[in-house]
Design an enzyme around this catalytic site. Structure first.
Site, short mmCIF file in Angstrom:
data_model
loop_
_atom_site.label_atom_id
_atom_site.label_comp_id
_atom_site.label_asym_id
_atom_site.label_seq_id
_atom_site.Cartn_x
_atom_site.Cartn_y
_atom_site.Cartn_z
N GLN A 34 2.95 -9.60 13.39
CA GLN A 34 3.06 -8.31 14.08
C GLN A 34 1.69 -7.67 14.32
O GLN A 34 1.62 -6.57 14.85
CB GLN A 34 3.99 -7.36 13.34
CG GLN A 34 3.46 -6.82 12.03
CD GLN A 34 4.53 -6.04 11.29
OE1 GLN A 34 5.53 -6.59 10.83
NE2 GLN A 34 4.36 -4.72 11.19
N LYS A 39 8.96 7.66 11.02
CA LYS A 39 7.52 7.64 11.33
C LYS A 39 7.23 6.58 12.40
O LYS A 39 6.43 6.79 13.30
CB LYS A 39 6.74 7.34 10.05
CG LYS A 39 5.36 6.77 10.21
CD LYS A 39 4.38 7.84 10.54
CE LYS A 39 2.94 7.40 10.42
NZ LYS A 39 2.61 6.09 11.00
N ALA A 77 0.86 -1.19 0.00
CA ALA A 77 0.00 0.00 0.00
C ALA A 77 0.90 1.24 0.00
O ALA A 77 0.77 2.13 0.84
CB ALA A 77 -0.98 -0.01 1.17
N GLY A 94 5.77 8.29 1.41
CA GLY A 94 6.69 8.00 2.52
C GLY A 94 7.58 6.82 2.19
O GLY A 94 8.81 6.86 2.35
N HIS A 95 6.97 5.75 1.66
CA HIS A 95 7.76 4.59 1.24
C HIS A 95 8.71 4.98 0.11
O HIS A 95 9.87 4.54 0.07
CB HIS A 95 6.85 3.47 0.73
CG HIS A 95 5.87 2.93 1.74
ND1 HIS A 95 4.52 3.09 1.63
CD2 HIS A 95 6.07 2.21 2.88
CE1 HIS A 95 3.91 2.48 2.65
NE2 HIS A 95 4.84 1.94 3.42
N HIS A 99 3.09 4.59 -0.53
CA HIS A 99 2.79 6.02 -0.69
C HIS A 99 4.12 6.77 -0.73
O HIS A 99 5.19 6.14 -0.68
CB HIS A 99 1.88 6.50 0.44
CG HIS A 99 2.37 6.14 1.82
ND1 HIS A 99 3.59 6.58 2.32
CD2 HIS A 99 1.85 5.34 2.78
CE1 HIS A 99 3.76 6.10 3.53
NE2 HIS A 99 2.72 5.33 3.84
N GLY A 111 11.60 4.12 8.19
CA GLY A 111 11.11 5.47 8.43
C GLY A 111 11.14 5.85 9.90
O GLY A 111 10.84 5.03 10.77
N SER A 152 -0.25 4.11 5.35
CA SER A 152 -1.17 3.25 4.60
C SER A 152 -2.54 3.23 5.27
O SER A 152 -3.55 2.96 4.62
CB SER A 152 -0.61 1.83 4.52
OG SER A 152 0.69 1.86 4.00
N ARG A 153 -2.58 3.49 6.59
CA ARG A 153 -3.84 3.43 7.31
C ARG A 153 -4.67 4.71 7.17
O ARG A 153 -5.83 4.73 7.56
CB ARG A 153 -3.60 3.12 8.79
CG ARG A 153 -3.09 1.69 9.01
CD ARG A 153 -2.98 1.35 10.49
NE ARG A 153 -2.76 -0.08 10.70
CZ ARG A 153 -1.57 -0.62 10.98
NH1 ARG A 153 -0.49 0.12 11.07
NH2 ARG A 153 -1.46 -1.93 11.15
P1 AMP Z 1 4.89 -0.06 6.48
O1 AMP Z 1 4.58 -0.47 5.08
O2 AMP Z 1 3.85 0.80 7.11
O3 AMP Z 1 5.35 -1.21 7.34
O4 AMP Z 1 6.15 0.89 6.37
C1 AMP Z 1 7.31 0.49 5.71
C2 AMP Z 1 8.40 1.47 5.98
O5 AMP Z 1 8.02 2.77 5.51
C3 AMP Z 1 8.71 1.62 7.47
O6 AMP Z 1 10.11 1.74 7.66
C4 AMP Z 1 8.00 2.91 7.83
O7 AMP Z 1 8.56 3.56 8.92
C5 AMP Z 1 8.19 3.70 6.55
N1 AMP Z 1 7.19 4.77 6.46
C6 AMP Z 1 5.85 4.64 6.57
N2 AMP Z 1 5.26 5.86 6.48
C7 AMP Z 1 6.26 6.77 6.32
C8 AMP Z 1 6.30 8.20 6.19
N3 AMP Z 1 5.19 8.93 6.19
N4 AMP Z 1 7.51 8.79 6.03
C9 AMP Z 1 8.63 8.03 6.03
N5 AMP Z 1 8.66 6.70 6.15
C10 AMP Z 1 7.49 6.07 6.30
#
Ligand code: AMP
Length: 287
Positions: free
Chosen positions: A70, A158, A41, A45-46, A43, A156, A195-196
């Protein structure tokens, strides 16, 4: 008219053998490799992680795996967004080299019995409210690091506690990969991309930026060494007034040990987790 340049194809790697063969081929060609673990998902940030990975290494692998271990029993594992073809298109546009797409049986074959737990760092913040969450994260990330053995893996800020837990696990287990944090990417109104966020109703979306405004206000109030408690009480009240609830924590913590602080004397973070309707949002800023 000349057509726009077509995005490069993204290699799809489905299992550990395919991942290792590809990484070995790049290494034999003298190329460096970065890994960006995600749950998809994707965005901006990724994609910021992917771009920083490209600045560090010649080749970038993005893993997409919604990790069941998790998620708690009452969390959103089954409804977590899964949009693989959209994700691959974004990775192609960004120029990532490969997507690693293991299935659950690849990551957790029958008889799987080993867990990585990180003590101390997981006793605070999200740890007590999401029992088992960080063991799930540390275990899957350790596996991904050992499967790919990249030069660098990027995460991130985040998810700040997650970043510290992963740094600790990699250091403690002598995993030969540099762990790098990437600043949080936000919407123009301050809401951290997640993603949420797609779960939020229009009304919730309008209230959501309060979370960042509160973090900034607390950070400014405690920067000079003032007691953290009054700023945190005011911040919590502001979140509740904006419609957040329950607020699981709003806290000022040491940026490395994550120990809660009554006053700030060195590097620190303000961190929050709060529900907005059914959606749990987390965020943090540096003091
Ligand atoms: P997730 O898919 O939510 O597990 O996130 C995958 C990676 O993307 C993790 O290292 C998160 O910290 C990073 N991440 C998610 N959202 C952001 C954001 N807004 N800015 C920077 N990194 C992000």
């Amino acid at each position: 008219m000349t057509p726009p340049p077509s995005p490069s194809a993204v290699l799809r790697l489905g299992d550990v053998a395919a991942l290792r063969a590809q990484v070995r081929a790049w290494r034999n060609a003298g190329e460096t490799v970065a890994l960006v673990p995600t749950m998809g998902a994707l965005h901006e940030g990724h994609l910021a992680l992917v771009r920083q990975a490209q600045a560090r290494c010649r080749r970038v692998v993005v893993s997409i795996f919604v990790n069941p271990t998790q998620f708690g029993p009452n969390e959103d594992f089954s409804r977590y967004p899964r949009v693989l073809e959209d994700d691959i298109a974004l990775l192609a546009e960004t120029g990532a080299d490969a997507a690693y797409l293991p299935d659950v049986a690849t990551m957790y074959p029958p008889g799987f019995a080993t867990t990585v737990t990180v003590e101390g760092l997981t006793d605070v913040l999200c740890g007590p409210v999401r029992p088992g969450h960080f063991a799930g994260v540390a275990t899957v990330v350790t596996k991904l690091l050992l499967q790919a053995l990249p030069d660098v893996a990027l995460f991130g800020e985040k998810d700040f506690q997650q970043l510290q837990v992963i740094r600790r696990a990699a250091r403690d287990l002598d995993v030969p990969v540099a762990i790098e944090g990437v600043p949080t990417v936000r919407e123009a109104d301050g809401l951290a991309l997640s993603s949420r966020n797609r779960y939020l109703s229009d009304e919730e979306r309008r209230a959501a930026p309060t979370i960042h405004a509160v973090l900034q206000r607390v950070a400014a109030a405690v920067r000079g060494g003032a007691a953290t408690a009054p700023a945190l009480a005011e911040g919590r009240a502001a979140l509740e007034a904006a419609g957040f609830g329950p607020v699981q924590y709003l806290s000022v913590n040491d940026a490395e040990s994550l120990a809660p602080l009554d006053r700030v004397a060195g590097p620190a973070r303000v961190l929050v987790a709060a529900y907005l309707g059914r959606t749990r949002l987390i965020d943090n800023v540096a003091v």
